[in-house]
Design a protein around this motif. Structure first.
Motif, mmCIF file in Angstrom:
data_model
loop_
_atom_site.group_PDB
_atom_site.id
_atom_site.type_symbol
_atom_site.label_atom_id
_atom_site.label_comp_id
_atom_site.label_asym_id
_atom_site.label_seq_id
_atom_site.Cartn_x
_atom_site.Cartn_y
_atom_site.Cartn_z
ATOM 1 N N THR A 1 -26.050 -0.725 50.603
ATOM 2 C CA THR A 1 -25.357 0.324 51.373
ATOM 3 C C THR A 1 -23.689 0.308 51.769
ATOM 4 O OG1 THR A 1 -27.312 0.365 53.138
ATOM 5 C CG2 THR A 1 -25.661 1.132 54.278
ATOM 6 N N ILE A 2 -23.122 1.263 51.634
ATOM 7 C CA ILE A 2 -21.685 0.855 51.761
ATOM 8 C C ILE A 2 -21.384 2.088 53.139
ATOM 9 C CG2 ILE A 2 -19.051 1.822 50.521
ATOM 10 C CD1 ILE A 2 -20.946 1.434 48.178
ATOM 11 N N ASP A 3 -20.895 1.677 54.167
ATOM 12 C CA ASP A 3 -20.235 2.588 55.055
ATOM 13 C C ASP A 3 -19.376 2.829 54.841
ATOM 14 O OD1 ASP A 3 -20.300 4.084 57.828
ATOM 15 O OD2 ASP A 3 -20.997 2.346 58.718
ATOM 16 N N LEU A 4 -18.818 4.323 55.279
ATOM 17 C CA LEU A 4 -17.539 4.792 54.879
ATOM 18 C C LEU A 4 -16.544 4.980 55.869
ATOM 19 C CD1 LEU A 4 -17.604 7.483 52.110
ATOM 20 C CD2 LEU A 4 -17.106 4.829 51.419
ATOM 21 N N GLY A 5 -17.197 4.880 57.422
ATOM 22 C CA GLY A 5 -16.818 4.739 58.847
ATOM 23 C C GLY A 5 -15.798 5.786 58.718
ATOM 24 N N GLY A 6 -16.803 7.309 58.152
ATOM 25 C CA GLY A 6 -16.243 8.771 58.986
ATOM 26 C C GLY A 6 -14.935 9.434 58.127
ATOM 27 N N LYS A 7 -15.253 9.163 56.849
ATOM 28 C CA LYS A 7 -14.626 9.158 55.453
ATOM 29 C C LYS A 7 -15.519 10.743 54.666
ATOM 30 C CE LYS A 7 -11.275 5.438 55.701
ATOM 31 N NZ LYS A 7 -10.668 4.334 54.889
ATOM 32 N N ALA A 8 -14.310 11.234 54.440
ATOM 33 C CA ALA A 8 -14.687 12.315 54.147
ATOM 34 C C ALA A 8 -14.751 12.378 51.962
ATOM 35 C CB ALA A 8 -14.159 14.238 54.258
ATOM 36 N N VAL A 9 -15.725 12.878 51.388
ATOM 37 C CA VAL A 9 -16.060 12.733 50.380
ATOM 38 C C VAL A 9 -16.234 14.433 49.725
ATOM 39 C CG1 VAL A 9 -18.004 11.947 48.745
ATOM 40 C CG2 VAL A 9 -17.632 11.107 50.420
ATOM 41 N N ILE A 10 -15.398 13.860 48.608
ATOM 42 C CA ILE A 10 -15.158 14.906 47.782
ATOM 43 C C ILE A 10 -16.242 14.966 46.265
ATOM 44 C CG2 ILE A 10 -13.325 16.747 48.916
ATOM 45 C CD1 ILE A 10 -11.763 15.641 46.595
ATOM 46 N N PRO A 11 -16.772 15.864 45.620
ATOM 47 C CA PRO A 11 -16.457 15.850 44.384
ATOM 48 C C PRO A 11 -15.317 15.205 43.778
ATOM 49 C CG PRO A 11 -17.887 17.871 44.716
ATOM 50 C CD PRO A 11 -16.906 17.345 45.805
ATOM 51 N N GLY A 12 -15.521 14.414 42.299
ATOM 52 C CA GLY A 12 -14.108 13.812 41.923
ATOM 53 C C GLY A 12 -13.554 15.059 40.982
ATOM 54 N N PHE A 13 -12.093 15.483 40.875
ATOM 55 C CA PHE A 13 -11.601 16.974 40.042
ATOM 56 C C PHE A 13 -11.770 16.703 38.718
ATOM 57 C CE2 PHE A 13 -8.575 15.066 43.857
ATOM 58 C CZ PHE A 13 -8.810 16.662 44.611
ATOM 59 N N VAL A 14 -11.733 18.275 37.762
ATOM 60 C CA VAL A 14 -11.814 18.343 37.041
ATOM 61 C C VAL A 14 -11.020 19.529 36.347
ATOM 62 C CG1 VAL A 14 -13.599 19.889 35.298
ATOM 63 C CG2 VAL A 14 -14.428 18.485 37.398
ATOM 64 N N ASP A 15 -10.212 18.323 35.514
ATOM 65 C CA ASP A 15 -9.267 18.997 35.440
ATOM 66 C C ASP A 15 -9.356 18.773 33.488
ATOM 67 O OD1 ASP A 15 -6.608 20.115 34.851
ATOM 68 O OD2 ASP A 15 -5.436 17.473 35.292
ATOM 69 N N SER A 16 -9.000 20.377 33.456
ATOM 70 C CA SER A 16 -9.651 21.543 32.379
ATOM 71 C C SER A 16 -8.300 21.840 31.556
ATOM 72 C CB SER A 16 -10.793 22.595 33.104
ATOM 73 O OG SER A 16 -9.804 23.827 33.912
ATOM 74 N N HIS A 17 -7.294 21.996 32.001
ATOM 75 C CA HIS A 17 -5.989 21.633 31.434
ATOM 76 C C HIS A 17 -5.243 20.689 31.242
ATOM 77 C CE1 HIS A 17 -2.894 25.663 29.969
ATOM 78 N NE2 HIS A 17 -2.785 24.291 29.040
ATOM 79 N N ASN A 18 -4.697 19.920 29.908
ATOM 80 C CA ASN A 18 -4.202 18.750 29.961
ATOM 81 C C ASN A 18 -3.490 18.748 28.732
ATOM 82 O OD1 ASN A 18 -4.146 16.826 32.817
ATOM 83 N ND2 ASN A 18 -5.998 17.831 31.929
ATOM 84 N N HIS A 19 -1.865 17.992 28.689
ATOM 85 C CA HIS A 19 -1.301 17.747 26.916
ATOM 86 C C HIS A 19 -1.135 16.408 27.701
ATOM 87 C CE1 HIS A 19 -0.607 22.096 26.224
ATOM 88 N NE2 HIS A 19 -1.006 22.292 27.473
ATOM 89 N N LEU A 20 -2.117 15.914 27.036
ATOM 90 C CA LEU A 20 -1.460 14.358 27.376
ATOM 91 C C LEU A 20 -0.719 13.442 26.035
ATOM 92 C CD1 LEU A 20 -4.035 14.097 30.279
ATOM 93 C CD2 LEU A 20 -1.543 14.832 30.360
ATOM 94 N N VAL A 21 -0.849 13.748 24.696
ATOM 95 C CA VAL A 21 -0.414 12.877 24.169
ATOM 96 C C VAL A 21 0.120 13.887 23.423
ATOM 97 C CG1 VAL A 21 -0.960 12.331 21.251
ATOM 98 C CG2 VAL A 21 -3.357 13.382 23.014
ATOM 99 N N PHE A 22 2.027 12.602 23.203
ATOM 100 C CA PHE A 22 3.281 12.997 23.530
ATOM 101 C C PHE A 22 4.038 11.775 23.242
ATOM 102 C CE2 PHE A 22 2.187 13.831 27.702
ATOM 103 C CZ PHE A 22 4.147 13.066 28.517
ATOM 104 N N ALA A 23 4.898 11.844 22.949
ATOM 105 C CA ALA A 23 6.304 10.912 22.941
ATOM 106 C C ALA A 23 7.340 11.542 23.726
ATOM 107 C CB ALA A 23 6.281 10.493 21.800
ATOM 108 N N GLY A 24 8.174 10.760 24.237
ATOM 109 C CA GLY A 24 9.091 11.451 24.948
ATOM 110 C C GLY A 24 9.566 12.150 26.264
ATOM 111 N N ASP A 25 11.208 12.069 26.157
ATOM 112 C CA ASP A 25 11.201 12.970 27.673
ATOM 113 C C ASP A 25 11.898 13.358 27.856
ATOM 114 O OD1 ASP A 25 11.109 11.704 31.049
ATOM 115 O OD2 ASP A 25 13.395 12.434 30.239
ATOM 116 N N ARG A 26 12.147 14.686 28.530
ATOM 117 C CA ARG A 26 12.236 15.843 28.887
ATOM 118 C C ARG A 26 13.025 16.529 30.769
ATOM 119 N NH1 ARG A 26 8.856 19.840 25.317
ATOM 120 N NH2 ARG A 26 9.219 21.208 27.137
ATOM 121 N N SER A 27 13.342 15.045 30.969
ATOM 122 C CA SER A 27 13.695 15.249 32.108
ATOM 123 C C SER A 27 14.811 16.248 32.524
ATOM 124 C CB SER A 27 14.011 13.661 33.353
ATOM 125 O OG SER A 27 14.642 12.902 32.752
#
Length: 421
Positions: A80-106
């Motif tokens: 048993t894990i008691d969260l003590g009155g905190k909200a729970v939501i499903p994990g976010f589903v991030d359906s659009h990402n471009h994460l394979v890259f190098a370099g910086d464009r700041s």
């Protein structure tokens, strides 16, 4: 088996427990296996509990019914894990990402904030850096970004290629991606690379004749940036059809910068999702709704490019299913925080809080044709986020505050942001 209790609000995105095992029946007598009881409805349970069995949700509902649920599952003693009155939501589903890259464009971002107009041309900067990087450097950066996103509640990731734009570089990107997610997308048609600028059709032929066949069996999705300065509608059609013939499912970058025909083309080609859709006519929306095509809005892009924010009320009124994703990339939107995107969506895209949270969870699952994520009904993968707040509404109510306390993926703790003693 684990019993999680002390949940002030549980966002399930699922049908009530009494009907959880019965698929919804349509007017034509057909049934749908998708777990969401109704598009856009969170189905929040107050004073709730969850039972997790291994990697799956075994039961979710009112805490007062948890004991009977455990008995019905034949469970003996449960941790048993008691969260003590905190909200729970499903994990976010991030359906659009471009994460394979190098370099910086700041510097590009800073110039844009100083008044320079964004165009897709900056992608070439990242292409050069990515081609020069080693496999280890690309994968280390990917892992770093995934870890950041998990600590902010994302448990499902779609990841695209698109910064190599050669046969070898696109395929090596897929190899890296496939070590970290099953939602791999080939977007060799991101932009025309510099060496083909004088003959774009030669690059289209390379994508169709060489890259797509080599990617068959390695990419789940095929994507194209259909936009002025990238690929036109005829080129897009040919590339998408080639990808489909190779066994890939279609999705599309559409109408990000201009009001063209890409949205209707996406519906015609059977794209599961059309993404960006910053510019959409009423006719576009009617066609997308009729086709059942998900529209994935990307609030962080509008924030980072100063493009106009689309009004989600128009899309929803037309009957379009909406998802929210981050579009994390080094140029037009370098954020991997879906809580930030939710706050933007509520403030500037006119989502309600409920609509935005749904779009970033169940909506993303729709955009990936997934029924095992984006909800916390019985049978779902046990991907969940514990918020350091009594209500999911705090995600928009307290923007910029790190509210994700713990993250579980497939029942395992993958991020713990609680203060250390």
């Amino acid at each position: 088996m684990q019993l999680i209790t002390g949940i002030s609000e549980l966002v399930t995105n699922a049908a009530p427990a009494s009907g959880a095992d019965a698929p919804a029946s349509g007017a034509d007598g057909t049934t749908s296996a998708h777990p969401t009881a109704e598009v856009g409805r969170l189905n929040v349970v107050a004073d709730a509990a969850l039972i997790i069995d291994g990697e799956r949700v075994a039961w979710s509902g009112p805490a007062a019914e948890a004991g009977a649920a455990l008995a019905g599952l034949g469970a003996g003693d449960a941790e048993t894990i008691d969260l003590g009155g905190k909200a729970v939501i499903p994990g976010f589903v991030d359906s659009h990402n471009h994460l394979v890259f190098a370099g910086d464009r700041s510097a590009e971002f800073a110039a844009r904030m100083a008044g320079e107009k964004y165009s897709a041309g900056g992608i070439a900067t990242t292409v050069a850096a990515t081609r020069a990087a080693t496999d280890e450097e690309l994968e280390d950066n990917l892992v770093h970004l995934l870890d950041q996103a998990r600590r902010q509640g994302t448990t499902t990731f779609e990841i695209k290629t698109g910064y190599g734009l050669t046969l070898d570089d696109e395929i090596r990107a897929l190899r890296i991606i496939n070590r970290h997610t099953e939602e791999s997308t080939l977007i060799a048609a991101h932009v025309v690379p510099p060496e083909h600028k004088e003959n774009p059709e030669a690059y289209v032929s390379l994508v169709i004749d060489e890259i797509i066949p080599a990617a068959a069996g390695q990419a789940k999705w095929i994507d194209v940036f259909c936009e002025k300065g990238a690929f036109d509608e005829d080129q897009t059609r040919r590339i998408i059809e080639a990808g489909k013939a190779a066994g890939m499912k279609p999705r599309l970058h559409a109408n990000q910068l201009t009001d063209g025909g890409a949205l209707k083309l996406g519906a015609e080609l059977g794209c599961v999702s059309v993404d960006h859709a910053t510019f959409a006519s009423d006719d576009d929306l009617a066609v997308l709704a009729h086709a059942g095509t998900v529209v994935t809005l990307l609030p962080g892009v509008e924030f980072s490019t100063r493009q106009p924010y689309p009004d989600a009320r128009r899309y929803l009124a037309a009957g379009v299913t909406l998802a929210i994703a981050s579009d994390c990339n080094p140029g037009s939107c370098f954020t991997n925080s879906l809580p930030f995107c939710i706050a933007l969506a509520v403030r500037d895209m006119h989502f309600t809080v409920d609509q935005a949270v749904w779009a970033a969870t169940a909506g993303g699952a729709h955009a990936l044709e997934r029924t095992d994520v984006g909800h916390l009904g019985a049978g779902a993968r046990a991907d969940l986020v514990v918020l350091d707040a009594p209500s999911y509404r705090h995600l928009a109510y307290r923007p910029g505050v790190h509210l994700v306390e713990r993250v579980l993926a497939a029942g395992e703790l993958v991020a713990d942001n609680r203060p250390r003693p």
